[in-house]
Each structure stands twice: as structure tokens, then as C-alpha cells.
Motif scaffolding. Structure first.
Motif, PDB file in Angstrom:
ATOM      1  N   SER A 223     -20.716  12.302  10.553  1.00 38.05           N
ATOM      2  CA  SER A 223     -21.210  11.133  10.092  1.00 38.05           C
ATOM      3  C   SER A 223     -20.247  10.105  10.062  1.00 38.05           C
ATOM      4  O   SER A 223     -20.179   8.917  10.270  1.00 38.05           O
ATOM      5  CB  SER A 223     -22.167  11.088   8.718  1.00 38.05           C
ATOM      6  N   SER A 224     -18.886  10.646   9.680  1.00 38.28           N
ATOM      7  CA  SER A 224     -17.921   9.845   9.256  1.00 38.28           C
ATOM      8  C   SER A 224     -17.021   9.474  10.572  1.00 38.28           C
ATOM      9  O   SER A 224     -16.444   8.472  10.584  1.00 38.28           O
ATOM     10  CB  SER A 224     -16.988  10.466   8.216  1.00 38.28           C
ATOM     11  N   ALA A 225     -16.908  10.438  11.458  1.00 40.50           N
ATOM     12  CA  ALA A 225     -16.064  10.351  12.620  1.00 40.50           C
ATOM     13  C   ALA A 225     -16.690  10.589  13.948  1.00 40.50           C
ATOM     14  O   ALA A 225     -16.287  10.302  14.833  1.00 40.50           O
ATOM     15  CB  ALA A 225     -14.877  11.398  12.394  1.00 40.50           C
ATOM     16  N   GLY A 226     -17.927  11.179  13.919  1.00 43.59           N
ATOM     17  CA  GLY A 226     -18.509  11.545  15.069  1.00 43.59           C
ATOM     18  C   GLY A 226     -18.316  12.592  15.976  1.00 43.59           C
ATOM     19  O   GLY A 226     -18.946  13.008  16.911  1.00 43.59           O
TER      20      GLY A 226
ATOM     21  N   THR B 197     -21.641   3.607   3.327  1.00 42.66           N
ATOM     22  CA  THR B 197     -22.595   4.209   3.974  1.00 42.66           C
ATOM     23  C   THR B 197     -22.479   4.105   5.897  1.00 42.66           C
ATOM     24  O   THR B 197     -22.342   3.224   6.027  1.00 42.66           O
ATOM     25  CB  THR B 197     -23.932   3.456   3.720  1.00 42.66           C
ATOM     26  N   PRO B 198     -22.631   5.276   6.407  1.00 40.39           N
ATOM     27  CA  PRO B 198     -22.257   5.333   7.668  1.00 40.39           C
ATOM     28  C   PRO B 198     -23.628   4.589   8.562  1.00 40.39           C
ATOM     29  O   PRO B 198     -23.001   3.928   9.674  1.00 40.39           O
ATOM     30  CB  PRO B 198     -22.631   6.884   8.013  1.00 40.39           C
ATOM     31  N   ASN B 199     -24.741   4.645   8.245  1.00 39.68           N
ATOM     32  CA  ASN B 199     -25.653   3.886   8.870  1.00 39.68           C
ATOM     33  C   ASN B 199     -25.453   2.414   8.740  1.00 39.68           C
ATOM     34  O   ASN B 199     -25.723   1.588   9.617  1.00 39.68           O
ATOM     35  CB  ASN B 199     -27.041   4.293   8.286  1.00 39.68           C
ATOM     36  N   GLU B 200     -25.108   2.069   7.328  1.00 42.12           N
ATOM     37  CA  GLU B 200     -24.655   0.583   7.205  1.00 42.12           C
ATOM     38  C   GLU B 200     -23.583   0.258   8.217  1.00 42.12           C
ATOM     39  O   GLU B 200     -23.516  -0.991   8.641  1.00 42.12           O
ATOM     40  CB  GLU B 200     -24.713   0.155   5.751  1.00 42.12           C
ATOM     41  N   LYS B 201     -22.488   0.991   8.190  1.00 41.23           N
ATOM     42  CA  LYS B 201     -21.237   0.532   8.944  1.00 41.23           C
ATOM     43  C   LYS B 201     -21.748   0.363  10.616  1.00 41.23           C
ATOM     44  O   LYS B 201     -21.291  -0.369  10.934  1.00 41.23           O
ATOM     45  CB  LYS B 201     -20.145   1.907   8.993  1.00 41.23           C
TER      46      LYS B 201
ATOM     47  N   GLN C 167     -17.138  -6.997   5.499  1.00 38.59           N
ATOM     48  CA  GLN C 167     -18.205  -6.098   4.814  1.00 38.59           C
ATOM     49  C   GLN C 167     -18.019  -4.609   5.394  1.00 38.59           C
ATOM     50  O   GLN C 167     -18.206  -3.879   4.759  1.00 38.59           O
ATOM     51  CB  GLN C 167     -19.446  -6.521   5.517  1.00 38.59           C
ATOM     52  N   TYR C 168     -17.483  -4.709   6.673  1.00 34.54           N
ATOM     53  CA  TYR C 168     -17.288  -3.308   7.358  1.00 34.54           C
ATOM     54  C   TYR C 168     -16.441  -2.322   6.538  1.00 34.54           C
ATOM     55  O   TYR C 168     -16.848  -1.217   6.256  1.00 34.54           O
ATOM     56  CB  TYR C 168     -16.969  -3.474   8.823  1.00 34.54           C
ATOM     57  N   THR C 169     -15.432  -2.954   6.351  1.00 33.32           N
ATOM     58  CA  THR C 169     -14.146  -2.227   5.446  1.00 33.32           C
ATOM     59  C   THR C 169     -14.735  -1.838   3.959  1.00 33.32           C
ATOM     60  O   THR C 169     -14.312  -0.635   3.763  1.00 33.32           O
ATOM     61  CB  THR C 169     -13.040  -3.248   5.217  1.00 33.32           C
ATOM     62  N   ASN C 170     -15.690  -2.717   3.469  1.00 32.06           N
ATOM     63  CA  ASN C 170     -16.105  -2.411   1.922  1.00 32.06           C
ATOM     64  C   ASN C 170     -17.155  -1.545   2.144  1.00 32.06           C
ATOM     65  O   ASN C 170     -17.520  -0.888   1.062  1.00 32.06           O
ATOM     66  CB  ASN C 170     -16.296  -3.660   1.520  1.00 32.06           C
ATOM     67  N   THR C 171     -17.964  -1.301   3.175  1.00 33.18           N
ATOM     68  CA  THR C 171     -19.096  -0.401   3.158  1.00 33.18           C
ATOM     69  C   THR C 171     -18.813   1.107   3.532  1.00 33.18           C
ATOM     70  O   THR C 171     -17.873   1.245   4.249  1.00 33.18           O
ATOM     71  CB  THR C 171     -19.993  -0.756   4.162  1.00 33.18           C
TER      72      THR C 171
END
Length: 537
Positions: A90-93, A364-368, A358-362
Motif C-alpha cells: 500500500s505504501s510503496a507498491g 491514506t493510500p487510496n486518497e494519495k 494535500q498529497y503531502t499531508n494525506t
């Protein structure tokens, strides 16, 4: 079925509990780690309920997800190990296999270590976490920025040393740019290829095949197009009369992104067929708030206004000045590509900056992922790699490899690269070995566990290739810090120069998730499971 609501439990403690946990860990790890490295082996997986074909894969997380054991305690260990794999994916793929190899090493070393009982276990675990944080900082200082040539290396290695796939992924990423996105989909043919669009792509196709004007490609293609964007339900053609009139008079093209009733769709389609007008309609992308966000982004990118029912906008007041403008629109059965007319203006640039924050502060993987798609939508770089195969089994296996490679490149773009083949963690192990004599007690115990665990991926990659790890280690241990062994060429040398590299983000997240899972297991002394009874004939 227990009508009284009484659910008996089995309790297992101490050495018996730890022994069961180790057994479960070793079983899932043995299945997963056989796939690690360029010479790793594939795994055959029977489909659940025998409903589908066999899956052949080298993807660690796919193998891990397929494992469930009969013994409930062993299965608890399996489920915990799956968490390490899933979190890393989820975090790095990528890096799921590395995470499981590390988690197994740390957990089994800790649980089997007799001297661990001579120290405060909680203190040992705290020290493991402390030195893991120090290792992550060290890996960051060892990393290098990703270049185009190294991007090809990352993609090739992650795709199991398939040079053609590596080149395909590299070309796609190069063309979409830094803020672009590359996705993977299954091809309808046996061919594997990529398509890159410098525009906006939405996963919606035309609402009627009567809009199609290119029969060969089954697409509606229009140039110099006005684009209407609304969430209003268009129930009657009179609602958009103010827009249609100037469009018809000027013989212009119009794309409607909105929910048109069947009657409105039929009216528009009839005018296309009978009068040669250039209309097309598609329903808005996504659902709920995501649909509103994407439509707002498109309005900014195309220089138009998004008419929203919730904001009190009135369709009857819409004018041609409220429409977006595109140089070309390609509408297929399941997707629409909108190519912008001009370069990005200040409003687009500002929106992209907001989304990057927003991307930096999020977290959640799906939200990113969704925010990344929005940035790509505004910047106009979207690549799709279509994976083909001669059979379902081949296509599934290739899809997993390409998907991993695409995610690996994305991770490398974000945080850079380190020496591959497990060497980066092996170098960290050597550093721990050098500082070990200065520590004692629980701290020394933690360092010893991590020192040996960090070598596990390096050794496993060599073992999967039929090499003697100790022989290779003796050949590189006194050389410069990036000296490693290239399994593909059989040569020793600088891993960066030989193109054997891994994304820092993948290595870092694999380590973090492995330690998190392993320390959870190490701190366990009692296990509670549902009581099970097994009938025998």
C-alpha cells in the motif's frame, strides 16, 4: 451454532505459543521468499473454491494473500505477516517479499534467542525500534536521485529482469513527465504496449454508440470542442437550449459531461446521425465527492465553469462563455480523452500547488492515489500500459510483474534509489557490526538481532540463484561500500554503475513494516483462539 451465546476459547502460553507462531511464520515465509530476486521461482496458486484457473506468480503479496493455515495459532502468525506485506504494498507498491523475509528473520531470531530471556524483553524491543529508525536515516543518506537510465534499471529489475518491459515503463514515465501517472490495465489482445495521453482522461465512454464517427476505432473524435460540465440531471433538451443554439449555428462541436436522460441522449444522437452535428455526451467520472473534485479540476484545466446543483447554479443561465475549450476529444466505449487547447494558466498552476500540499499531508493510500490522479489530470500526463498474453495464466503473471515495476519506479521518483540486490541493508548490517562492541545488555541484543536480519534478503537472493552467500560476502566485505554481486552477469562491482538498484521508499517501508510486525510477535506471550473441534471418520 451455539444458542446460549457461549463461545469457548483455547489459550496457549509461553514456549508452546511462541513455537506455534514461529511455525506459522516459517511456513508463509518459505512460500513467499522463494520468489525473491532475479532468480526467484514462481509459485502456483489454486483458485479459491476451484472456480478459476491456476495463478502463476512471482509477486510476494499475491502469494502471501493466498496462504491460510489449518492450525488457528499458526494462521494468526500468517495473518500478521500478511499485514507486513499489505502495508508495504500500500505504501510503496513493491517490496512485499523483502518485508516478509525481514519480518521472519527478526521474529525467529528474537523468539529463538535464549539470551533474550536474560534481558528485559520490552527494552530489547524498544532498542530494535530505535536502531531501525537509525537505519532508515542511514539508508536515506546512502540514496541517490533517480535518473532516466537508472529508471530503466529499476523497472527492469522489478519486472524480473525483463528489458522490454523495463524500456516500455521507462518510455511511458518519461513521456508523462514528473507529475504524470502511469497505470496498468489488461489488454484485449496478446500484445503488451503503452499509450500516453497529454490531456485529461476519464473512465467514462459515450452514452450512445450513435455518437461514433470513427467506425474503425469505434470512437467519437471531435476537434476544437466546447465542453459542458455539470452535475445537473438534464431531463429536457430545453434546459440547454441557450448552449445548443450558438453551437448549431456555428457548426461547432460539443461534449457534454453530465447526466443526460435517455430522451436528451436520443435527441442529440439523432441530430448527429441526421443533421451531421457534432455532439457527444458522457456521464461524470467517479462518484460522490470524488466526482465533484474531478469535475472542478477539469473546469479549471479547460477554462470553463462547473455548474453544480448543490451550489444553486441554473443551467438555463449557462452561456457559451461558461464552457471549457479543448483542441481535441476522443471518446471511446469506456474512456474519454480531452486534449487541452493551450498551456497551463496561473489558475491551473495554483490548483496543482494546492493539491501537492494535500498529497503531502494525506496519509491514506487510496486518497494519495486519487490526489495524484487529480494532479496528473491538471498537468496533462497520463500513461496506460496494456498487458497482453497468450493465456489467462500468462497475462496474470505478467500483469503482476508490470504493476510492481510501475509502482517501484513511482517510489524511486519520490525518494531516490539505493544499491539493490539486498546490498543496502547488508551495508547497514556491517555498520551495526562495527558499533556492536560499544554496547551491552538489551541494546547489544537488539543490534545483534537486526545485524543478522539485515543480511537475510541479501542471502536469500543468492540462495534462490544457487549461490553460496558466504562466498559472495567474503568477496565483497572488504571492498568499497557499494561493491556487490550482479547475479545476471556473474560480476562483482559497483551496484549503481551496474544498474542493480532498488527504490529507497520500497526498502525503507519494507523494513518499517517488518519491524512493526516482528516486534508485535516478540511481545506476545499468550494467544487466545476460538476452540475448534475436528470430526474424524
Amino acid at each position: 451454532m451455539n444458542p446460549s451465546g457461549y463461545n469457548p476459547k483455547d489459550l496457549i502460553f509461553d514456549d508452546v505459543a511462541r513455537g506455534k507462531l514461529i511455525s506459522g511464520i516459517e511456513k508463509i515465509a518459505k512460500a513467499v521468499k522463494s520468489t525473491l530476486g532475479p532468480m526467484g521461482q514462481t509459485v502456483l496458486i489454486e483458485s479459491p473454491e476451484h472456480t478459476h484457473s491456476v495463478t502463476v506468480t512471482k509477486d510476494g503479496v499475491t502469494v502471501a494473500k493466498s496462504v491460510d493455515l489449518l492450525d488457528p495459532v499458526e494462521n494468526l502468525a500468517v495473518r500478521i505477516m500478511k499485514d507486513a506485506a499489505n502495508s508495504t504494498a500500500s505504501s510503496a507498491g513493491d517490496g512485499t517479499t523483502t518485508a516478509i523475509v525481514l519480518a521472519e528473520a527478526i521474529a525467529t531470531l528474537g523468539l529463538n534467542e535464549e539470551s533474550l530471556r536474560d534481558h528485559d524483553k520490552t527494552e530489547v524491543i524498544r532498542c530494535i525500534q530505535k536502531w531501525t529508525d537509525a537505519t532508515i536515516k542511514r539508508l536515506t543518506t546512502m540514496s541517490k536521485k533517480l535518473t532516466k537510465s537508472k529508471m530503466r534499471d529499476v523497472a527492469t529489475i522489478s519486472a524480473n529482469n525483463d528489458k522490454e518491459i523495463g524500456a516500455l515503463i521507462t518510455d511511458a514515465y518519461t513521456e508523462v513527465g514528473v507529475d504524470g501517472i502511469v497505470t496498468v490495465e489488461k489488454s484485449m489482445t496478446e500484445d503488451t504496449y503503452s499509450e500516453v495521453t497529454h490531456g485529461i482522461k476519464i473512465d467514462r465512454g459515450y452514452s450512445s454508440n450513435l455518437f461514433v464517427n470513427n467506425q474503425k476505432k469505434d470512437e467519437c473524435i471531435m476537434e476544437n470542442v466546447y465542453v459542458m460540465m455539470t452535475d445537473h440531471p438534464i431531463e429536457n433538451i430545453l434546459q440547454i437550449e441557450n448552449i445548443l443554439k450558438p453551437i448549431v449555428e456555428n457548426r461547432a462541436s460539443l461534449l457534454i459531461i453530465g447526466n443526460c436522460s435517455q430522451g436528451v441522449t436520443n435527441t442529440l444522437a439523432a441530430n448527429v446521425v441526421k443533421n451531421g452535428l457534432k455532439f457527444c455526451s458522457v456521464i461524470p467520472p467517479q462518484f460522490g465527492y470524488k466526482s465533484h473534485e474531478l469535475m472542478s479540476d477539469m473546469a479549471v484545466a479547460l477554462g470553463g465553469k462547473y455548474f453544480q446543483e448543490g451550489m444553486g447554479d441554473d443551467l438555463s443561465l449557462m452561456t457559451i462563455d461558461d464552457l471549457g475549450v479543448a483542441s481535441k476529444v476522443i471518446v471511446g466505449t469506456g474512456s474519454t480523452v480531452i486534449i487541452r487547447e493551450s498551456e497551463k494558466d496561473d489558475e491551473v498552476i495554483e490548483r496543482v500547488k494546492e493539491l501537492e500540499v494535500q498529497y503531502t499531508n494525506t496519509t491514506t493510500p487510496n486518497e494519495k492515489k486519487f490526489i495524484k490522479e487529480r494532479i496528473a489530470c491538471l498537468n496533462g500526463g497520463i500513461g496506460v500500459i496494456y498487458v497482453g498474453g497468450n493465456s489467462d495464466v500468462e497475462q496474470k503473471e505478467k500483469f503482476d510483474r508490470i504493476d510492481d515495476a510501475v509502482c517501484a519506479v513511482r517510489s524511486a521518483q519520490e525518494e531516490g534509489i539505493v544499491a539493490g540486490g539486498g546490498l543496502a541493508l547488508f551495508i547497514c548490517s556491517e555498520h551495526l557490526n562495527s558499533v556492536l562492541p560499544t554496547f551491552s545488555g538489551a541494546e547489544a541484543q537488539a543490534i545483534e538481532i537486526l545485524m543478522e536480519a539485515y543480511q537475510a534478503p541479501f542471502r536469500q537472493i543468492l540462495e534462490n540463484a544457487g549461490k553460496d552467500p558466504n562466498e559472495v560476502i567474503n568477496s565483497i566485505i572488504y571492498k568499497d561500500c557499494n561493491m556487490g554481486y550482479n547475479l545476471k552477469t556473474g560480476e562483482y562491482g559497483d551496484m549503481f554503475k551496474m544498474g542493480v538498484v532498488d527504490p529507497l521508499k520500497v526498502t525503507k517501508n519494507a523494513l518499517k513494516n517488518a519491524v512493526s510486525v516482528a516486534t508485535t510477535i516478540l511481545s506476545t506471550n499468550a494467544i487466545v483462539t476460538m476452540a475448534r473441534s475436528y470430526e474424524t471418520e
